[in-house]
Design a protein around this motif. Sequence first.
Motif, PDB file in Angstrom:
ATOM      1  N   THR A 193       4.626  -8.387   4.610  1.00  0.00           N
ATOM      2  CA  THR A 193       5.236  -7.143   4.135  1.00  0.00           C
ATOM      3  C   THR A 193       5.775  -7.336   2.719  1.00  0.00           C
ATOM      4  O   THR A 193       5.560  -6.485   1.849  1.00  0.00           O
ATOM      5  CB  THR A 193       6.362  -6.689   5.079  1.00  0.00           C
ATOM      6  N   GLY A 225       4.132  -5.453  -0.261  1.00  0.00           N
ATOM      7  CA  GLY A 225       5.040  -4.443  -0.803  1.00  0.00           C
ATOM      8  C   GLY A 225       5.176  -3.222   0.082  1.00  0.00           C
ATOM      9  O   GLY A 225       5.701  -2.198  -0.347  1.00  0.00           O
ATOM     10  N   SER A 226       4.702  -3.320   1.318  1.00  0.00           N
ATOM     11  CA  SER A 226       4.778  -2.204   2.253  1.00  0.00           C
ATOM     12  C   SER A 226       4.550  -2.736   3.664  1.00  0.00           C
ATOM     13  O   SER A 226       3.886  -3.748   3.849  1.00  0.00           O
ATOM     14  CB  SER A 226       3.709  -1.163   1.919  1.00  0.00           C
ATOM     15  N   SER A 227       5.092  -2.020   4.645  1.00  0.00           N
ATOM     16  CA  SER A 227       4.881  -2.415   6.042  1.00  0.00           C
ATOM     17  C   SER A 227       3.780  -1.591   6.700  1.00  0.00           C
ATOM     18  O   SER A 227       3.464  -1.800   7.860  1.00  0.00           O
ATOM     19  CB  SER A 227       6.182  -2.256   6.832  1.00  0.00           C
ATOM     20  N   ALA A 230      -0.284   0.313   5.829  1.00  0.00           N
ATOM     21  CA  ALA A 230      -1.396   0.266   4.875  1.00  0.00           C
ATOM     22  C   ALA A 230      -2.611   0.996   5.425  1.00  0.00           C
ATOM     23  O   ALA A 230      -2.687   1.313   6.613  1.00  0.00           O
ATOM     24  CB  ALA A 230      -1.758  -1.190   4.574  1.00  0.00           C
ATOM     25  N   PRO A 246      -1.705  -0.582   0.219  1.00  0.00           N
ATOM     26  CA  PRO A 246      -0.348  -0.426   0.747  1.00  0.00           C
ATOM     27  C   PRO A 246       0.137   1.004   0.509  1.00  0.00           C
ATOM     28  O   PRO A 246      -0.185   1.611  -0.506  1.00  0.00           O
ATOM     29  CB  PRO A 246       0.478  -1.436  -0.061  1.00  0.00           C
ATOM     30  N   ILE A 247       0.881   1.523   1.460  1.00  0.00           N
ATOM     31  CA  ILE A 247       1.395   2.889   1.334  1.00  0.00           C
ATOM     32  C   ILE A 247       2.818   2.808   0.797  1.00  0.00           C
ATOM     33  O   ILE A 247       3.713   2.291   1.468  1.00  0.00           O
ATOM     34  CB  ILE A 247       1.339   3.618   2.689  1.00  0.00           C
ATOM     35  N   PRO A 248       3.034   3.297  -0.431  1.00  0.00           N
ATOM     36  CA  PRO A 248       4.366   3.220  -1.037  1.00  0.00           C
ATOM     37  C   PRO A 248       5.397   4.027  -0.249  1.00  0.00           C
ATOM     38  O   PRO A 248       5.066   5.021   0.398  1.00  0.00           O
ATOM     39  CB  PRO A 248       4.173   3.827  -2.427  1.00  0.00           C
ATOM     40  N   ALA A 249       6.645   3.595  -0.328  1.00  0.00           N
ATOM     41  CA  ALA A 249       7.753   4.276   0.358  1.00  0.00           C
ATOM     42  C   ALA A 249       8.211   5.459  -0.483  1.00  0.00           C
ATOM     43  O   ALA A 249       9.270   5.441  -1.082  1.00  0.00           O
ATOM     44  CB  ALA A 249       8.894   3.299   0.602  1.00  0.00           C
ATOM     45  N   VAL A 256       2.553  10.769  -1.074  1.00  0.00           N
ATOM     46  CA  VAL A 256       1.679   9.854  -1.800  1.00  0.00           C
ATOM     47  C   VAL A 256       0.300  10.506  -1.896  1.00  0.00           C
ATOM     48  O   VAL A 256      -0.341  10.776  -0.877  1.00  0.00           O
ATOM     49  CB  VAL A 256       1.551   8.492  -1.076  1.00  0.00           C
ATOM     50  N   ARG A 293       5.651  11.888   4.264  1.00  0.00           N
ATOM     51  CA  ARG A 293       6.618  11.320   5.211  1.00  0.00           C
ATOM     52  C   ARG A 293       7.366  12.449   5.908  1.00  0.00           C
ATOM     53  O   ARG A 293       7.862  13.359   5.260  1.00  0.00           O
ATOM     54  CB  ARG A 293       7.604  10.410   4.497  1.00  0.00           C
ATOM     55  N   SER A 308       0.375  -0.012  10.859  1.00  0.00           N
ATOM     56  CA  SER A 308       1.489  -0.855  10.427  1.00  0.00           C
ATOM     57  C   SER A 308       1.004  -2.305  10.412  1.00  0.00           C
ATOM     58  O   SER A 308       0.029  -2.657  11.085  1.00  0.00           O
ATOM     59  CB  SER A 308       2.665  -0.708  11.398  1.00  0.00           C
TER      60      SER A 308
END
Length: 183
Positions: free
Chosen positions: A30, A34-36, A38, A86-89, A93, A119, A167
Amino acid sequence: MTFRPTPAPLGGLSVGELFALLADSVEATTLRLGSSIALLPLEPWVFPNQDNSNHDTTITTMAGHAPLVRTTLGKQAPALSAWPYPIPAMPTVEIGRTRQAGIRIDQPTISRVHAELVRVPGGLQLRDRGSYNGTMLNGRVVGSGEAAALSDGDVVTLGETQLLYGSLQHFAKIAPKLNHPKR
């Protein structure tokens, strides 16, 4: 149509490297990714052989079948390297070919702004943004502006690009189940 792999994201790691890291630690993966969560391209994934030989490679697909994936345009050539997205927080997006997209997929059947991830309480939703070649979730068409909830293991199809959503916890669970047939 010739398959053209998407360039690696800056500081990215291949799908093979992702699964190798997941075998050690989801938390460390993670941090590295940079993400949990993807999106993983559903292409044949190329891993090095267990014997570290430079001559052969092991081709792995999620289904453990032959090293080619059937698409509506025919067979897709094996990828020399596939890169997780990775899916940014962020609240929203964008996914598309434009350089400004949060997830850039440089494939000819992807619209400049193809879809978006939104989100919502409890997870993410996939929304088509009026794309030319369409968006599907698990084989069902997602209409323009329609929102569809995402779950671990869902297959997102954007034009001719197929992506596996999940995840890192989910990917860590399925990694040991991958079949590694010799080529």
